[in-house]
Design a protein around this motif. Sequence first.
Motif, PDB file in Angstrom:
ATOM      1  N   ILE A   1      -0.135 103.486  43.370  1.00 15.40           N
ATOM      2  CA  ILE A   1      -0.936 103.018  44.498  1.00 15.40           C
ATOM      3  C   ILE A   1      -1.325 101.556  44.284  1.00 15.40           C
ATOM      4  O   ILE A   1      -1.157 100.711  45.165  1.00 15.40           O
ATOM      5  CB  ILE A   1      -2.198 103.889  44.672  1.00 15.40           C
ATOM      6  N   VAL A   2      -1.821 101.256  43.096  1.00 18.68           N
ATOM      7  CA  VAL A   2      -2.184  99.872  42.762  1.00 18.68           C
ATOM      8  C   VAL A   2      -0.950  98.978  42.820  1.00 18.68           C
ATOM      9  O   VAL A   2      -0.992  97.865  43.367  1.00 18.68           O
ATOM     10  CB  VAL A   2      -2.837  99.802  41.367  1.00 18.68           C
TER      11      VAL A   2
ATOM     12  N   TYR B   1      -1.789 110.810  43.720  1.00 19.90           N
ATOM     13  CA  TYR B   1      -2.835 110.943  44.724  1.00 19.90           C
ATOM     14  C   TYR B   1      -2.327 110.574  46.115  1.00 19.90           C
ATOM     15  O   TYR B   1      -2.882 111.024  47.121  1.00 19.90           O
ATOM     16  CB  TYR B   1      -4.046 110.090  44.328  1.00 19.90           C
TER      17      TYR B   1
ATOM     18  N   ASP C   1       2.866 108.215  44.629  1.00 16.10           N
ATOM     19  CA  ASP C   1       1.885 108.374  43.568  1.00 16.10           C
ATOM     20  C   ASP C   1       1.293 109.782  43.634  1.00 16.10           C
ATOM     21  O   ASP C   1       1.323 110.445  44.680  1.00 16.10           O
ATOM     22  CB  ASP C   1       0.774 107.333  43.725  1.00 16.10           C
TER      23      ASP C   1
ATOM     24  N   PRO D   1      -2.688 108.381  36.871  1.00 15.48           N
ATOM     25  CA  PRO D   1      -3.015 108.422  38.309  1.00 15.48           C
ATOM     26  C   PRO D   1      -3.253 107.025  38.860  1.00 15.48           C
ATOM     27  O   PRO D   1      -3.723 106.138  38.147  1.00 15.48           O
ATOM     28  CB  PRO D   1      -4.301 109.265  38.350  1.00 15.48           C
ATOM     29  N   PHE D   2      -2.927 106.840  40.116  1.00 13.42           N
ATOM     30  CA  PHE D   2      -3.183 105.603  40.869  1.00 13.42           C
ATOM     31  C   PHE D   2      -2.270 104.434  40.488  1.00 13.42           C
ATOM     32  O   PHE D   2      -2.337 103.391  41.134  1.00 13.42           O
ATOM     33  CB  PHE D   2      -4.642 105.135  40.722  1.00 13.42           C
TER      34      PHE D   2
END
Length: 223
Positions: free
Chosen positions: A72-73, A183, A181, A68-69
């Motif tokens: 996003i990162v 999330y 992503d 996860p993430f």
Amino acid sequence: MDIDFLSKILSIILLDIVLSGDNAVVIALATRKLNPAQRKKAILIGTGGAIGLRIILTVIAVQILAIPFVKIVGGLLLFYIAYDLLRSNGEDSDVKSGGTLLAAVKTIIVADFVMSLDNVLAIAGVADGHTGLAALGLLVSIPIIIFGSQLIIKLMDKFPLLVWIGALLIAYTAGTMVVSDQYGAYLVDWTFPLMSKIIPILFCVLLIAVGLWAKKFQTRNIH
């Protein structure tokens, strides 16, 4: 080789042509202020390092997808790279050869690492567990990135506006990574489907705003 195998090879080549365009833009932006000799070194060293990282990414593609993430990162890091490249394209052309070469190589490797997540995962999906096909995808991507960046560099020298267009393309890619992503997809589900298109556009608008602010700040400091 049967038709299915050939179709997978053609699909991987097509994916590389489409998905490696952003990577070529990053290389072009990162090396456009170097002299020709340094530019070639930066492209060869940076691309070599980037391909090494792609091999690692291909091996652990499934694990990366499950974290996860991670996109996003990666998307936020990519946005910063777009801003930094845009900001550094000021009127001051004084460059330190060694430092600039290392900076360009670092930018190429980091940006390619971030931007290749979707590329590697897409190729891994088409290869369907076939290591040879995945390796072919990596090999095909090398000349596409190298020669594509050279062409883009020449165009940027003639049309400076392409620097902004290239940076916006990177920012849009960053926004796309965020919404893709796990999330990020939740955010889209909680709001409405068009959010998957709006967020990448917002990234572009934000880049224009901070880019213009950076240019104004640079001009103020010069005067």
